[in-house]
Motif scaffolding. Structure first.
Motif, PDB file in Angstrom:
ATOM      1  N   ASP A 153      35.994-127.878 -33.802  1.00 45.70           N
ATOM      2  CA  ASP A 153      37.295-128.199 -33.222  1.00 45.70           C
ATOM      3  C   ASP A 153      38.336-127.118 -33.516  1.00 45.70           C
ATOM      4  N   ILE A 154      38.324-126.571 -34.716  1.00 46.19           N
ATOM      5  CA  ILE A 154      39.323-125.577 -35.097  1.00 46.19           C
ATOM      6  C   ILE A 154      39.018-124.202 -34.513  1.00 46.19           C
ATOM      7  N   PHE A 155      37.774-123.769 -34.595  1.00 47.67           N
ATOM      8  CA  PHE A 155      37.465-122.391 -34.238  1.00 47.67           C
ATOM      9  C   PHE A 155      36.855-122.210 -32.855  1.00 47.67           C
ATOM     10  N   PHE A 156      36.195-123.217 -32.315  1.00 45.38           N
ATOM     11  CA  PHE A 156      35.501-123.044 -31.048  1.00 45.38           C
ATOM     12  C   PHE A 156      36.014-123.963 -29.954  1.00 45.38           C
ATOM     13  N   SER A 157      37.211-124.468 -30.123  1.00 44.13           N
ATOM     14  CA  SER A 157      37.768-125.395 -29.145  1.00 44.13           C
ATOM     15  C   SER A 157      38.160-124.653 -27.880  1.00 44.13           C
ATOM     16  N   GLU A 158      37.683-125.128 -26.749  1.00 43.42           N
ATOM     17  CA  GLU A 158      38.016-124.542 -25.453  1.00 43.42           C
ATOM     18  C   GLU A 158      39.323-125.109 -24.935  1.00 43.42           C
ATOM     19  N   ASP A 159      39.624-126.332 -25.302  1.00 43.60           N
ATOM     20  CA  ASP A 159      40.806-127.015 -24.814  1.00 43.60           C
ATOM     21  C   ASP A 159      42.022-126.532 -25.607  1.00 43.60           C
ATOM     22  N   VAL A 160      42.960-125.897 -24.916  1.00 41.66           N
ATOM     23  CA  VAL A 160      44.120-125.340 -25.583  1.00 41.66           C
ATOM     24  C   VAL A 160      45.207-126.396 -25.749  1.00 41.66           C
TER      25      VAL A 160
END
Length: 155
Positions: free
Chosen positions: A80-87
């Protein structure tokens, strides 16, 4: 330290944390995977802790559930912190661009992981070579202190 009445105080604290977090979790309108992972981690920790403190049978089951939930939480947290696509999020935050913000996220991640894993090591009296609960909790508290010191804005 085995102080008198410490078990009662810890049980009241654990029940209070559970109660307040459950109310917060229930009232939160939009839940993401990290919220469910936190809830699963907290729930499994509570049961594991109560079974251990009260010396109830089959506590080892909750110990294994807590370990599984800890791994799930770490995976979901890192994802969630490093690979989240949703900005977009509830606060409409953007991905961190400044180095200070990225370092802050890394310090906070180290803090959270060391304190959670250190508490697990401490409660279960685990040791992995020279790594034990005291070392991990100390590293977590030092990184938390560093994060707080560097997080103070200069006026």
């Amino acid at each position: 330290m085995h102080w008198q009445y410490s078990d009662i105080l810890l049980i009241v604290a654990v029940v209070g944390i559970t109660l307040f977090y459950s109310i917060w979790f229930y009232k939160k309108s939009t839940k993401i995977g990290l919220d469910y992972a936190k809830f699963f981690l907290l729930s499994s920790f509570i049961f594991q802790y109560l079974f251990k403190v009260l010396h109830l049978k089959y506590g080892f089951i909750f110990s294994y559930l807590f370990r599984i939930s800890l791994v799930v939480f770490i995976i979901v947290y890192v994802k969630d912190i490093f690979f989240s696509e949703d900005v977009s999020s509830e606060l409409e935050e953007k991905q961190p661009t400044s180095k200070k913000k990225i370092y802050s996220i890394i310090l906070n991640t180290i803090t959270v992981l060391c304190i959670i894993i250190g508490a697990q090591f401490k409660i279960l009296h685990w040791e992995f070579g020279w790594i034990n609960g005291n070392i991990l909790l100390s590293v977590g508290l030092v990184t938390a202190t560093i994060s707080i010191i560097f997080g103070i804005k200069k006026s």
